[in-house]
Design an enzyme around this catalytic site. Structure first.
Site, short mmCIF file in Angstrom:
data_model
loop_
_atom_site.label_atom_id
_atom_site.label_comp_id
_atom_site.label_asym_id
_atom_site.label_seq_id
_atom_site.Cartn_x
_atom_site.Cartn_y
_atom_site.Cartn_z
N ARG A 1 12.28 -6.35 3.99
CA ARG A 1 12.31 -4.88 3.93
C ARG A 1 13.43 -4.31 4.80
O ARG A 1 13.61 -4.69 5.95
CB ARG A 1 10.96 -4.34 4.40
CG ARG A 1 10.94 -2.82 4.49
CD ARG A 1 9.54 -2.28 4.53
NE ARG A 1 8.73 -2.80 5.62
CZ ARG A 1 7.42 -2.58 5.73
NH1 ARG A 1 6.79 -1.88 4.82
NH2 ARG A 1 6.75 -3.07 6.74
N LYS B 1 0.83 -1.22 0.00
CA LYS B 1 0.00 0.00 0.00
C LYS B 1 0.85 1.26 0.00
O LYS B 1 0.62 2.19 -0.75
CB LYS B 1 -0.90 0.09 1.25
CG LYS B 1 -1.78 -1.08 1.52
CD LYS B 1 -2.57 -0.87 2.81
CE LYS B 1 -1.73 -0.79 4.06
NZ LYS B 1 -1.25 -2.07 4.61
N ARG C 1 12.76 -2.63 10.55
CA ARG C 1 11.78 -2.21 11.55
C ARG C 1 11.56 -3.33 12.55
O ARG C 1 11.44 -4.49 12.14
CB ARG C 1 10.45 -1.89 10.86
CG ARG C 1 10.25 -0.42 10.57
CD ARG C 1 9.10 -0.15 9.61
NE ARG C 1 7.81 -0.74 9.98
CZ ARG C 1 6.70 -0.59 9.27
NH1 ARG C 1 6.71 0.13 8.16
NH2 ARG C 1 5.56 -1.15 9.65
N ARG D 1 -8.30 1.48 10.57
CA ARG D 1 -7.83 0.13 10.87
C ARG D 1 -8.89 -0.70 11.60
O ARG D 1 -8.68 -1.87 11.83
CB ARG D 1 -6.63 0.19 11.79
CG ARG D 1 -5.28 0.43 11.16
CD ARG D 1 -4.75 -0.74 10.39
NE ARG D 1 -3.38 -1.10 10.69
CZ ARG D 1 -2.31 -0.48 10.21
NH1 ARG D 1 -2.43 0.57 9.45
NH2 ARG D 1 -1.12 -0.91 10.53
P1 ATP Z 1 3.29 -1.99 6.09
O1 ATP Z 1 3.84 -0.64 6.35
O2 ATP Z 1 4.29 -3.07 6.15
O3 ATP Z 1 2.42 -2.03 4.88
P2 ATP Z 1 1.42 -1.78 8.11
O4 ATP Z 1 0.44 -1.17 7.19
O5 ATP Z 1 0.91 -2.75 9.12
O6 ATP Z 1 2.45 -2.48 7.26
P3 ATP Z 1 1.99 0.74 9.21
O7 ATP Z 1 0.73 1.21 8.59
O8 ATP Z 1 3.22 1.47 8.96
O9 ATP Z 1 2.30 -0.74 8.86
O10 ATP Z 1 1.71 0.64 10.77
C1 ATP Z 1 2.69 0.25 11.68
C2 ATP Z 1 2.08 0.21 13.07
O11 ATP Z 1 1.61 1.52 13.44
C3 ATP Z 1 0.87 -0.69 13.23
O12 ATP Z 1 1.22 -2.04 13.45
C4 ATP Z 1 0.20 -0.05 14.44
O13 ATP Z 1 0.86 -0.36 15.64
C5 ATP Z 1 0.40 1.42 14.18
N1 ATP Z 1 -0.71 2.01 13.40
C6 ATP Z 1 -0.63 2.55 12.17
N2 ATP Z 1 -1.82 3.00 11.77
C7 ATP Z 1 -2.69 2.75 12.77
C8 ATP Z 1 -4.08 2.96 12.97
N3 ATP Z 1 -4.84 3.52 12.04
N4 ATP Z 1 -4.62 2.56 14.15
C9 ATP Z 1 -3.88 1.98 15.11
N5 ATP Z 1 -2.57 1.73 14.98
C10 ATP Z 1 -1.96 2.11 13.83
MG MG Z 2 2.72 0.83 5.27
#
Ligand code: ATP
Ligand code: MG
Length: 223
Positions: A127, A13, A160, A88
């Site tokens: 990554r 994404k 990470r 989320r």
């Molecule tokens: P990637 O970046 O690998 O696609 P991802 O989408 O799970 O994976 P991030 O979106 O960067 O990773 O989120 C990393 C962390 O930040 C999540 O595991 C969570 O702890 C926190 N986080 C990010 N967005 C939210 C949200 N909308 N609500 C709650 N926690 C969040």
């Molecule tokens: Mg991401």
């Protein structure tokens, strides 16, 4: 144009949102990036969020919803935005609905990115990120010229903490339990487009392009 990029962690994404936001000249709002900035800056929110992030859990809603709502209402998002990593869960989706409604705006499309668990685990576990400029690499798909060293600035790369194998499993479980249900939520609103992300970057880009095109055709039909 206001889009949500929805999908499991590591599906790609963020990579795609970065590219499309440049092409379409709209803002890329990554809730994960916003939180990581807060963690690095050791703000009150960052200090509270750190342990959840490192353990692969969602941070409590109150730590993230206001940051995202402020962004959406800011001048830089006037032309539109791509939300990456938010909402989320259902309660975040409802906050988003009411934030947009108050501003007289709405989400045009939700792109639901899908890939097999095997593809996801390979993507996340390889990554690597530059400590200093934040450039992304992948051990298999886009390795740096010199091992563990950023091509752009020469700094060291890191992994990470939430990309460690045990934590990836937790993140996938959290996704299934709390986030996947949003597919149904947005499908019922009739704005969901599924994007298959099992292929390489080029195939994924073509799939997104087709999704964007179907969007503008849909708009024309309504006129
Ligand atoms: P990637 O970046 O690998 O696609 P991802 O989408 O799970 O994976 P991030 O979106 O960067 O990773 O989120 C990393 C962390 O930040 C999540 O595991 C969570 O702890 C926190 N986080 C990010 N967005 C939210 C949200 N909308 N609500 C709650 N926690 C969040
Ligand atoms: Mg991401």
């Amino acid at each position: 144009m206001r889009l949500i990029f929805h999908g499991p962690p590591g599906v790609g994404k963020g990579t795609q949102a970065g590219r499309i936001s440049l092409e379409e000249n709209i803002n890329h709002i990554s809730s994960g990036d916003l939180l990581r900035v807060a963690v690095d800056a050791k703000t009150e929110i960052g200090l509270k969020a750190k342990k959840y992030i490192e353990n692969g859990l969602l941070v409590p809603d109150e730590l993230i919803v206001n940051i995202v709502a402020d962004k959406i209402n800011s001048a830089e998002c006037e032309k539109g935005f791509i939300l990456d990593g938010f909402p989320r869960n259902l309660s975040q989706a409802r906050v988003l609905d009411s934030t947009l409604e108050k501003a007289g705006k709405k989400i045009d499309r939700v792109f639901s990115f899908t890939a097999s668990e095997e593809v996801i685990i390979t993507r996340i576990s390889g990554r690597r990120i530059c400590k200093s400029c934040g450039a992304h690499y992948h051990e298999i798909f886009s390795s740096p010229l010199k091992e563990n060293t950023c091509d752009k600035c020469g700094s060291e790369l890191f992994q990470r903490k939430d990309d460690y194998p045990e934590t990836i499993k937790v993140r996938l479980k959290v996704y299934k339990e709390q986030t996947e249900t949003l597919i149904d939520y947005y499908n019922k609103k009739g704005i969901l487009v599924e994007i298959n992300c099992n292929g390489d970057k080029k195939e994924i880009q073509e799939n997104i392009l087709a999704g964007l095109q179907s969007m503008s055709e849909g708009k024309r039909d309504m006129e």
